[in-house]
Design an enzyme around this catalytic site. Structure first.
Site, PDB file in Angstrom:
ATOM      1  N   GLY A   1       0.846  -1.184   0.000  1.00 40.02           N
ATOM      2  CA  GLY A   1       0.000   0.000   0.000  1.00 40.02           C
ATOM      3  C   GLY A   1       0.884   1.236   0.000  1.00 40.02           C
ATOM      4  O   GLY A   1       2.110   1.160  -0.226  1.00 40.02           O
TER       5      GLY A   1
ATOM      6  N   ALA B   1       2.191   3.017   2.320  1.00 35.22           N
ATOM      7  CA  ALA B   1       3.327   3.035   3.246  1.00 35.22           C
ATOM      8  C   ALA B   1       4.473   2.173   2.708  1.00 35.22           C
ATOM      9  O   ALA B   1       5.633   2.612   2.670  1.00 35.22           O
ATOM     10  CB  ALA B   1       2.888   2.560   4.629  1.00 35.22           C
TER      11      ALA B   1
ATOM     12  N   GLU C   1     -14.312  16.527   4.937  1.00 33.23           N
ATOM     13  CA  GLU C   1     -14.927  15.345   5.543  1.00 33.23           C
ATOM     14  C   GLU C   1     -15.314  15.678   6.975  1.00 33.23           C
ATOM     15  O   GLU C   1     -14.947  16.738   7.497  1.00 33.23           O
ATOM     16  CB  GLU C   1     -13.944  14.161   5.530  1.00 33.23           C
TER      17      GLU C   1
ATOM     18  N   HIS D   1     -16.856   2.470   9.126  1.00 35.03           N
ATOM     19  CA  HIS D   1     -17.248   3.581   8.249  1.00 35.03           C
ATOM     20  C   HIS D   1     -18.762   3.557   8.139  1.00 35.03           C
ATOM     21  O   HIS D   1     -19.360   2.511   7.934  1.00 35.03           O
ATOM     22  CB  HIS D   1     -16.600   3.413   6.866  1.00 35.03           C
TER      23      HIS D   1
ATOM     24  N   ARG E   1     -17.144  10.101  12.869  1.00 35.28           N
ATOM     25  CA  ARG E   1     -17.557   8.842  12.260  1.00 35.28           C
ATOM     26  C   ARG E   1     -18.272   7.889  13.212  1.00 35.28           C
ATOM     27  O   ARG E   1     -19.244   7.242  12.846  1.00 35.28           O
ATOM     28  CB  ARG E   1     -16.291   8.134  11.782  1.00 35.28           C
TER      29      ARG E   1
ATOM     30  N   HIS F   1     -13.725  -0.756   8.742  1.00 35.36           N
ATOM     31  CA  HIS F   1     -13.002   0.060   7.758  1.00 35.36           C
ATOM     32  C   HIS F   1     -11.517   0.204   8.054  1.00 35.36           C
ATOM     33  O   HIS F   1     -10.694   0.109   7.148  1.00 35.36           O
ATOM     34  CB  HIS F   1     -13.674   1.437   7.734  1.00 35.36           C
TER      35      HIS F   1
ATOM     36  N   GLU G   1      -1.148   1.407   8.353  1.00 30.91           N
ATOM     37  CA  GLU G   1      -2.265   0.928   9.182  1.00 30.91           C
ATOM     38  C   GLU G   1      -1.856  -0.136  10.192  1.00 30.91           C
ATOM     39  O   GLU G   1      -2.449  -0.235  11.273  1.00 30.91           O
ATOM     40  CB  GLU G   1      -3.385   0.397   8.268  1.00 30.91           C
TER      41      GLU G   1
ATOM     42  N   ARG H   1      -9.987   7.784  14.416  1.00 33.37           N
ATOM     43  CA  ARG H   1      -9.182   8.449  13.374  1.00 33.37           C
ATOM     44  C   ARG H   1     -10.010   9.486  12.618  1.00 33.37           C
ATOM     45  O   ARG H   1     -11.134   9.226  12.200  1.00 33.37           O
ATOM     46  CB  ARG H   1      -8.663   7.403  12.390  1.00 33.37           C
TER      47      ARG H   1
ATOM     48  N   LEU I   1      -3.797   7.916   4.873  1.00 38.33           N
ATOM     49  CA  LEU I   1      -2.824   7.892   3.767  1.00 38.33           C
ATOM     50  C   LEU I   1      -1.613   8.743   4.151  1.00 38.33           C
ATOM     51  O   LEU I   1      -0.459   8.350   3.944  1.00 38.33           O
ATOM     52  CB  LEU I   1      -3.461   8.425   2.479  1.00 38.33           C
TER      53      LEU I   1
HETATM   54  C1  SIN Z   1     -13.863   8.122   2.870  1.00 34.95           C
HETATM   55  O1  SIN Z   1     -13.542   8.550   1.762  1.00 34.95           O
HETATM   56  O2  SIN Z   1     -14.981   8.293   3.357  1.00 34.95           O
HETATM   57  C2  SIN Z   1     -12.853   7.337   3.660  1.00 34.95           C
HETATM   58  C3  SIN Z   1     -11.697   8.169   4.000  1.00 34.95           C
HETATM   59  C4  SIN Z   1     -10.922   7.590   5.167  1.00 34.95           C
HETATM   60  O3  SIN Z   1     -11.301   6.571   5.726  1.00 34.95           O
HETATM   61  O4  SIN Z   1      -9.930   8.200   5.562  1.00 34.95           O
END
Ligand code: SIN
Length: 521
Positions: free
Chosen positions: A14, A16, A114, A230, A276, A337, A361, A372, A378
């Site tokens: 991924g 990382a 977000e 999520h 979240r 998630h 992760e 988080r 990322l």
């Molecule tokens: C999303 O795009 O809703 C997920 C983004 C994340 O989990 O950081």
């Protein structure tokens, strides 16, 4: 490049893993990437909303830090979060240097929003194809740079090595050949645990075996109770649980129940942009009252053009399942998630085992606390990947602090009974039902007992036999359940119906370590 240059083994491909490989190569090391599937298959590929960094004119690392700390529900390691938010813009510049084509508006970086971010700070690429774009760009660089890559190869065990690092035992994914490496530095970048849950946004490779392997080898793990769910994955029967990005809510999409009501209004001041965990539990409560197992994400007030240009992956996926998101609400439900905990590290990615680093992760730096902030993952892979790369180049002694609450997990004798796929599915179901969004003591205790029973059944009886996927799944699942049982409060992503509030005593990380081997007599 000298033949004597250190040859780190990077496990996982991924963001990382690929980034560390590129950076250590630039520093003159000779990395090898091993990865379970194809080079491009990882959780990163499926990341949609974006990557967080304070690059906007109204933003600053201090604001990003404040949001990260607030979301983390009293458990964020401040030093880690300061590094994350301070270094994020420089790491984005690295991605630009490697060629990631971030979206722009009128020549300026476009920024999305977000939940729980006080500013628009998500850089994105290809609309909602951010992860795919990053993964493909880094993959191309790895291949152009001639970095050795071994696909369909799995890490099976880590054994004591020497001053160079541990001994890695690798197998082809079909189990046909096993190789024992010479001692060398090992970087775990194996991702999370999402796919061990029956309902998940993650690809099937995300089964948390990096944690099991490191733990068996004696590494300290921490924060395993914090699995983030999520709130919104596509929830039509028979269709994959495709992620419906939170950034859609950032653009104005709202959640509605069966009766068409916006049920989050009045429950939290930020309504659909509440953290979240709050949104996830609110959806669970609505689902419990509904005649079907989903609620609706209503994006019909957004211009159709915006939907299909900013969110092409989501819009086209939904359309391919017969729903036009500009006209009809999308059925959504929560899924597992992201693994917040993992192999405990210091701020240079160093685990408690000499010569073993963990990044992305699979690592628990404490940067996310108990919850988080979206799109901080990322960038975590890059910021701590860079630090791990520098440390690999010039290793210094170190390792994670021992958590104040450190629990020793007893060793169990394995019976070495051959693994059966049904046991793997049983673990996934139990995690989802008993160690999921809402937990309680009796459910966690029962799940833990069953994971240990499965573990004892399939764990090899002899030390020269390698544990298989069910043994790893049972061990990782037992660590999640054990930590969740030990945390008798609710905080962030961890919610206990029998202890529904946070407690002052809960403001500490829970570490787990395997009982040391008994000395023979
Ligand atoms: C999303 O795009 O809703 C997920 C983004 C994340 O989990 O950081």
């Amino acid at each position: 490049m000298s033949d004597r240059a250190p040859r780190p083994l990077i496990v996982g491909s991924g963001i990382a893993g690929l980034y560390v490989a590129l950076r250590v190569r630039e520093m003159g090391l000779r990395p090898t990437i091993v990865t379970k599937g194809r080079l491009e298959e990882s959780n990163t590929r499926y990341a949609q909303g974006g990557i967080a960094a304070a690059v906007g004119p109204d933003d600053s690392p201090a604001r990003h830090l404040a949001d990260t700390v607030r979301a983390g529900a009293g458990l964020v390691d401040r030093a880690a979060a300061q590094l994350l938010t301070r270094d994020a813009p420089a790491r984005i510049a690295d991605l630009v240097r490697y060629g990631v084509p971030f979206d722009t508006v009128d020549g300026r970086i476009a920024l999305g929003r977000e939940a729980a971010h006080s500013r628009a700070r998500l850089l994105h690429a290809g609309g909602d194809a951010t992860g795919l774009s990053i993964e493909e760009t880094l993959k191309r660089r790895v291949l152009e740079g001639g970095i050795e890559v071994r696909e369909r190869t799995v890490l099976r065990a880590l054994r004591p090595g020497d001053r160079n690092g541990p001994v890695a035992v690798l197998s082809l994914a079909n189990g046909t050949a096993t190789e024992i490496e010479n001692p060398r530095p090992v970087v775990l970048a194996t991702g999370g645990v999402g796919s061990l849950y029956r309902q998940s946004s993650n690809p099937s490779v995300a089964t948390g075996e990096g944690v099991a392997i490191a733990f068996r080898a004696g590494a300290l793990v921490a924060d395993m109770e914090f699995v983030q769910f999520h709130p919104t994955a596509f929830a039509r029967a028979g269709a994959p649980r495709f992620l419906i990005t939170e950034a859609l809510r950032g653009e104005g999409a709202v959640l509605r129940n069966e009766a068409g009501e916006r049920f989050l209004v009045g429950q939290h001041p930020d309504a659909e942009l509440a953290p979240r965990d709050v949104v996830t539990r609110a959806i669970e409560r609505e689902i419990a009252r509904s005649t079907h197992p989903w609620v609706y994400l209503d994006a019909t007030a957004l211009p159709r053009e915006l939907l299909f240009t900013r969110f092409p992956s989501v819009s086209n996926f939904v359309l391919s399942h017969g729903l036009d998101p500009s006209r009809e609400p999308i059925p959504v439900a929560p899924v597992a998630h992201y693994m917040i905990g993992g192999v405990s590290t210091d701020l240079w990615g160093r685990s408690s085992i000499r010569g073993l680093w963990a990044v992305g992760e699979v690592a628990a730096t404490g940067v996310h606390g108990a919850n988080r902030l979206g799109s901080n993952s990322l960038v975590e892979g890059l910021v701590f990947g860079e630090r791990a790369a520098r440390d690999l180049h010039a290793p210094a002694p170190g390792g994670p602090k021992t958590p104040r609450r450190l629990v020793t997990v007893p060793r169990t004798e394995g019976h070495g009974i051959p693994e059966e796929q049904e046991l793997f599915e049983e673990i996934r179901g139990l995690l989802w039902e008993q160690v999921g969004i809402v937990r309680d003591g009796p459910g966690l205790a029962a799940a833990l007992a069953r994971f240990e029973e499965i573990g004892a059944r399939v764990e090899p009886a002899r030390s020269d036999t390698l544990p298989g996927p069910v043994a790893n799944a049972a061990l990782t699942a037992s660590l999640v359940a054990r930590a969740a049982l030990l945390r008798t409060e609710s905080r962030g992503a961890h919610y206990r119906a029998d202890h529904p509030r946070p407690k002052p005593s809960g403001r500490q990380h829970i570490g787990l370590q395997r009982e040391a081997p008994r000395r023979r007599g």
